[in-house]
Design an enzyme around this catalytic site. Structure first.
Site, short mmCIF file in Angstrom:
data_model
loop_
_atom_site.label_atom_id
_atom_site.label_comp_id
_atom_site.label_asym_id
_atom_site.label_seq_id
_atom_site.Cartn_x
_atom_site.Cartn_y
_atom_site.Cartn_z
N PRO A 2 0.81 -1.21 0.00
CA PRO A 2 0.00 0.00 0.00
C PRO A 2 0.85 1.27 0.00
O PRO A 2 1.94 1.32 0.56
CB PRO A 2 -0.80 -0.11 1.30
CG PRO A 2 -0.81 -1.57 1.62
CD PRO A 2 0.50 -2.10 1.13
N GLU A 3 0.31 2.30 -0.65
CA GLU A 3 0.97 3.60 -0.66
C GLU A 3 0.71 4.31 0.67
O GLU A 3 -0.18 3.94 1.45
CB GLU A 3 0.42 4.44 -1.82
CG GLU A 3 0.42 3.75 -3.16
CD GLU A 3 1.76 3.72 -3.86
OE1 GLU A 3 2.50 4.71 -3.78
OE2 GLU A 3 2.06 2.71 -4.52
N LYS A 51 4.61 4.13 6.00
CA LYS A 51 3.77 2.95 5.77
C LYS A 51 3.59 2.11 7.03
O LYS A 51 3.15 0.96 6.96
CB LYS A 51 4.38 2.10 4.65
CG LYS A 51 4.44 2.85 3.32
CD LYS A 51 4.96 1.95 2.21
CE LYS A 51 5.01 2.71 0.89
NZ LYS A 51 5.41 1.85 -0.24
N ARG A 250 7.98 -4.68 -7.59
CA ARG A 250 8.30 -3.34 -8.04
C ARG A 250 8.34 -3.25 -9.56
O ARG A 250 9.31 -2.81 -10.14
CB ARG A 250 9.62 -2.89 -7.42
CG ARG A 250 9.56 -2.92 -5.90
CD ARG A 250 10.78 -2.34 -5.26
NE ARG A 250 10.64 -2.34 -3.80
CZ ARG A 250 11.51 -1.79 -2.98
NH1 ARG A 250 12.56 -1.18 -3.44
NH2 ARG A 250 11.31 -1.82 -1.67
#
Length: 277
Positions: A2-3, A51, A250
């Site tokens: 999650p961002e 985060k 990524r």
């Protein structure tokens, strides 16, 4: 993963459900915390730090969690069916007389002394959505390694805390450079930092990461998850390739026409399954 804006929203929902009330239920289902008893203690606040999630509890304790790739917190009202996954995936249950917060598949769950939180999160750079946000410090940290690729530098939470894979790809597109461009070669690097903060700020109170300004499904992002599809600006096919040490997590997306700079041979040429952005 999650961002930072997703974690900020999760913290806000947990805070609204738990803060200011005593815990009537505190079930921590990981071996190292199995004997910990938090029931009866008041939750002081729940905050995000990059985060990381920090639930501060009466008595100087903090329940620290990190969602990584698969974790999630869900909040339920009394009598509402829990729907975050099967029972065996539950790692934490925190409840009061009105609401219950359930943590599923939490890969990181620790109990810290509140005055020792910095031992866990002190390495993080300025938080894009936190009270410590400092664009000058974020710029200084990024420039400490000018030869590093922009994509990897943005993901390094020691530089600025909160950017994930979505915003990494979108920020590089919006600034017109490939994610493999060296930090020191990115023109107007300070503008990337300002834009990152603006994007997370704009999205922190909603689900999803809108970077195009169009909230309709399928129109929310410029390049993320859109390998094989035409660029929204020029029509060129969007490309995708792995980047960084943890390549599977990524995947990077870019437009070879709109973005200048080095890039590898593409390895992702088809749209990400179930991509809604």
């Amino acid at each position: 993963m999650p961002e930072g804006d997703t974690i900020w929203l999760t913290a806000r929902r947990l805070h609204e459900a738990l803060a200011g009330r005593a815990l009537t239920t505190a079930d921590l289902r990981v071996p190292k915390l199995a004997t910990v008893e938090l029931a009866g203690r008041r939750v002081e606040e729940v905050v995000s730090r990059g985060k990381h999630l920090l639930a501060r509890v009466e008595g100087g304790l903090t329940l620290h969690s990190h969602l990584r790739m698969d974790g999630s917190w869900h909040v339920y009202s009394g009598g509402q069916r829990w729907q975050g996954g099967p029972q065996w995936q539950i790692r934490a249950v925190l409840g009061n007389d009105e609401r219950t917060a359930v943590g599923y598949r939490l890969p990181v769950l620790d109990l810290l002394r509140t005055d020792e939180e910095e031992d866990t999160v002190g390495h993080l750079g300025p938080d894009l959505l936190g009270p410590d946000w400092d664009p000058a410090e974020a710029l200084r940290r990024l420039l400490c390694d000018p030869g590093r690729t922009m994509g990897e530098a943005l993901l390094d939470q020691r530089n600025l805390a909160g950017v994930g894979n979505v915003y990494k790809s979108e920020l590089c597109f919006l600034r017109g450079v490939t994610p493999w461009t060296s930090v020191g070669e990115v023109p107007g690097l300070e503008r990337v930092i300002v834009l990152a903060q603006r994007l997370l700020e704009a999205n922190r109170s909603r689900v999803g990461h809108v970077t195009t300004g169009d909230t309709r499904p399928g129109r929310r992002n410029w390049v993320y998850g859109r390998a094989g599809r035409p660029c929204r600006r020029c029509g060129t096919r969007i490309l995708g390739a792995d980047q960084g040490e943890h390549a599977d997590a990524r995947i990077t997306f870019w437009c070879p026409r709109c973005q200048s700079g080095p890039a590898p041979e593409p390895t992702r040429l088809t749209p990400t399954p179930n991509n809604r952005y």
